[in-house]
Design an enzyme around this catalytic site. Structure first.
Site, PDB file in Angstrom:
ATOM      1  N   PRO A  49      70.799  45.751  51.913  1.00 57.62           N
ATOM      2  CA  PRO A  49      70.822  47.213  51.931  1.00 57.62           C
ATOM      3  C   PRO A  49      71.621  47.847  50.798  1.00 57.62           C
ATOM      4  O   PRO A  49      72.700  47.372  50.446  1.00 57.62           O
ATOM      5  CB  PRO A  49      71.455  47.550  53.291  1.00 57.62           C
ATOM      6  CG  PRO A  49      72.121  46.313  53.746  1.00 57.62           C
ATOM      7  CD  PRO A  49      71.340  45.176  53.152  1.00 57.62           C
ATOM      8  N   ASN A  50      71.058  48.889  50.256  1.00 58.03           N
ATOM      9  CA  ASN A  50      71.671  49.741  49.226  1.00 58.03           C
ATOM     10  C   ASN A  50      71.731  49.107  47.837  1.00 58.03           C
ATOM     11  O   ASN A  50      72.192  49.738  46.890  1.00 58.03           O
ATOM     12  CB  ASN A  50      73.080  50.203  49.655  1.00 58.03           C
ATOM     13  CG  ASN A  50      73.041  50.960  50.955  1.00 58.03           C
ATOM     14  OD1 ASN A  50      72.321  51.954  51.061  1.00 58.03           O
ATOM     15  ND2 ASN A  50      73.759  50.492  51.969  1.00 58.03           N
ATOM     16  N   ARG A  90      74.838  54.265  43.179  1.00 59.58           N
ATOM     17  CA  ARG A  90      75.913  54.087  44.178  1.00 59.58           C
ATOM     18  C   ARG A  90      77.206  53.621  43.502  1.00 59.58           C
ATOM     19  O   ARG A  90      77.203  52.691  42.699  1.00 59.58           O
ATOM     20  CB  ARG A  90      75.502  53.098  45.278  1.00 59.58           C
ATOM     21  CG  ARG A  90      75.477  51.643  44.849  1.00 59.58           C
ATOM     22  CD  ARG A  90      75.072  50.680  45.939  1.00 59.58           C
ATOM     23  NE  ARG A  90      76.040  50.530  47.002  1.00 59.58           N
ATOM     24  CZ  ARG A  90      76.189  49.414  47.721  1.00 59.58           C
ATOM     25  NH1 ARG A  90      75.441  48.341  47.465  1.00 59.58           N
ATOM     26  NH2 ARG A  90      77.070  49.368  48.679  1.00 59.58           N
ATOM     27  N   ALA A 113      75.939  44.711  52.920  1.00 60.37           N
ATOM     28  CA  ALA A 113      76.767  44.974  54.118  1.00 60.37           C
ATOM     29  C   ALA A 113      76.463  44.001  55.262  1.00 60.37           C
ATOM     30  O   ALA A 113      77.343  43.727  56.090  1.00 60.37           O
ATOM     31  CB  ALA A 113      76.576  46.409  54.574  1.00 60.37           C
ATOM     32  N   GLU A 156      75.186  32.529  47.979  1.00 56.10           N
ATOM     33  CA  GLU A 156      75.584  33.904  48.317  1.00 56.10           C
ATOM     34  C   GLU A 156      76.178  34.561  47.069  1.00 56.10           C
ATOM     35  O   GLU A 156      77.012  33.958  46.393  1.00 56.10           O
ATOM     36  CB  GLU A 156      76.658  33.842  49.419  1.00 56.10           C
ATOM     37  CG  GLU A 156      77.283  35.164  49.777  1.00 56.10           C
ATOM     38  CD  GLU A 156      78.551  34.992  50.649  1.00 56.10           C
ATOM     39  OE1 GLU A 156      79.119  33.873  50.702  1.00 56.10           O
ATOM     40  OE2 GLU A 156      78.984  35.997  51.236  1.00 56.10           O
ATOM     41  N   SER A 199      80.629  42.724  43.450  1.00 64.15           N
ATOM     42  CA  SER A 199      82.072  42.997  43.451  1.00 64.15           C
ATOM     43  C   SER A 199      82.823  41.803  44.040  1.00 64.15           C
ATOM     44  O   SER A 199      82.223  40.922  44.658  1.00 64.15           O
ATOM     45  CB  SER A 199      82.354  44.252  44.289  1.00 64.15           C
ATOM     46  OG  SER A 199      82.057  44.004  45.658  1.00 64.15           O
ATOM     47  N   ARG A 242      88.808  43.773  48.485  1.00 63.51           N
ATOM     48  CA  ARG A 242      88.392  45.071  49.045  1.00 63.51           C
ATOM     49  C   ARG A 242      88.821  45.204  50.509  1.00 63.51           C
ATOM     50  O   ARG A 242      89.740  44.528  50.941  1.00 63.51           O
ATOM     51  CB  ARG A 242      86.880  45.240  48.819  1.00 63.51           C
ATOM     52  CG  ARG A 242      86.527  45.237  47.313  1.00 63.51           C
ATOM     53  CD  ARG A 242      85.067  45.474  47.061  1.00 63.51           C
ATOM     54  NE  ARG A 242      84.659  46.806  47.508  1.00 63.51           N
ATOM     55  CZ  ARG A 242      83.392  47.195  47.649  1.00 63.51           C
ATOM     56  NH1 ARG A 242      82.409  46.357  47.336  1.00 63.51           N
ATOM     57  NH2 ARG A 242      83.095  48.405  48.072  1.00 63.51           N
TER      58      ARG A 242
HETATM   59  C1  DQA Z   1      78.257  43.678  48.015  1.00 65.31           C
HETATM   60  C2  DQA Z   1      79.590  43.793  48.747  1.00 65.31           C
HETATM   61  C3  DQA Z   1      79.378  44.263  50.165  1.00 65.31           C
HETATM   62  O1  DQA Z   1      80.614  44.346  50.845  1.00 65.31           O
HETATM   63  C4  DQA Z   1      78.733  45.642  50.169  1.00 65.31           C
HETATM   64  O2  DQA Z   1      78.462  46.043  51.493  1.00 65.31           O
HETATM   65  C5  DQA Z   1      77.519  45.717  49.319  1.00 65.31           C
HETATM   66  C6  DQA Z   1      77.494  44.998  48.053  1.00 65.31           C
HETATM   67  C7  DQA Z   1      78.438  43.305  46.532  1.00 65.31           C
HETATM   68  O3  DQA Z   1      77.437  42.940  45.929  1.00 65.31           O
HETATM   69  O4  DQA Z   1      79.530  43.397  45.977  1.00 65.31           O
HETATM   70  O5  DQA Z   1      76.605  46.469  49.614  1.00 65.31           O
HETATM   71  O6  DQA Z   1      77.499  42.674  48.627  1.00 65.31           O
END
Ligand code: DQA
Length: 144
Positions: free
Chosen positions: A9-10, A17, A77, A98, A102, A107
Site C-alpha cells: 500500500p501507498n 508521499r 504498512a 523483504e 526507509s 522510525r
Molecule cells: C516502507 C516502510 C513502512 O513502514 C511503511 O509503512 C511504508 C514503506 C518503506 O519502504 O520504507 O509504506 O515499507
C-alpha cells in the site's frame, strides 16, 4: 530466471508521499530502474502493486502457480500487521527478500515489528530504490 517484485500500500504514491522520507522519484521511476537492472543481469522481472492485503496474498500465490524463482516484496504498512502475508510467503516456499526504502529500525515503534521477515531469506532497508537491486542480487546469489 523469473523474479516478481511486489509492492504494498501507498508505494504507488512514491514521489508524492513524504518525499523527505521516500524521495522524489516515482513508482514509475522504480520500475524503469528495476527493468534496467534485470536486463543487465539477464533475468525476467514482473511488477505488481496493490493497496489491498488479500490481493497481495493472491499475487504471492500466483507466483507459485506461474513458476517464479524469486520474490522481492515491500509489504509497506502490511509489514507490521500482516500474518496473512507471512503465511503466504511461507506457503509458496519461493525465496523472498523483504525490502524497505526507509530504515524502519530508526522510525516509530510500530514499525519495529515485521511479520514477513521470518519467512524471507534476507531484508534490505534504508537504501532507497537501490535496496530493490540489492535484493535482486541476493536472490540471484542464491540461485546461480
Ligand atoms: C516502507 C516502510 C513502512 O513502514 C511503511 O509503512 C511504508 C514503506 C518503506 O519502504 O520504507 O509504506 O515499507
Amino acid at each position: 530466471m523469473k523474479i516478481l517484485v511486489i509492492n504494498g500500500p501507498n508505494i504507488n504514491m512514491l514521489g508524492i508521499r513524504e518525499p523527505e522520507i521516500y524521495g522524489k522519484a516515482t513508482y514509475g521511476d522504480l520500475l524503469v530502474l528495476l527493468e534496467a537492472a534485470a536486463g543487465q543481469r539477464n533475468v525476467e522481472v514482473d511488477f505488481f502493486q496493490s493497496n489491498h492485503e488479500g490481493t497481495l496474498v493472491d499475487e504471492i500465490q500466483r507466483a507459485y502457480f506461474d513458476g517464479y524463482d524469486g520474490i522481492i516484496i515491500n509489504p509497506a504498512a502490511y509489514t507490521h500487521t500482516s500474518i496473512a502475508l507471512f503465511d503466504a510467503v511461507k506457503s509458496v516456499g519461493i525465496p523472498t527478500v523483504e525490502v524497505h526504502i526507509s530504515d524502519v529500525t530508526t522510525r516509530e515503534e510500530f514499525r519495529q515489528v515485521s511479520y514477513v521477515r521470518e519467512a524471507c531469506i534476507g531484508t534490505v532497508m534504508g537504501k532507497g530504490f537501490d535496496g530493490y537491486v540489492e535484493a535482486m542480487d541476493l536472490l540471484l546469489g542464491g540461485m546461480r
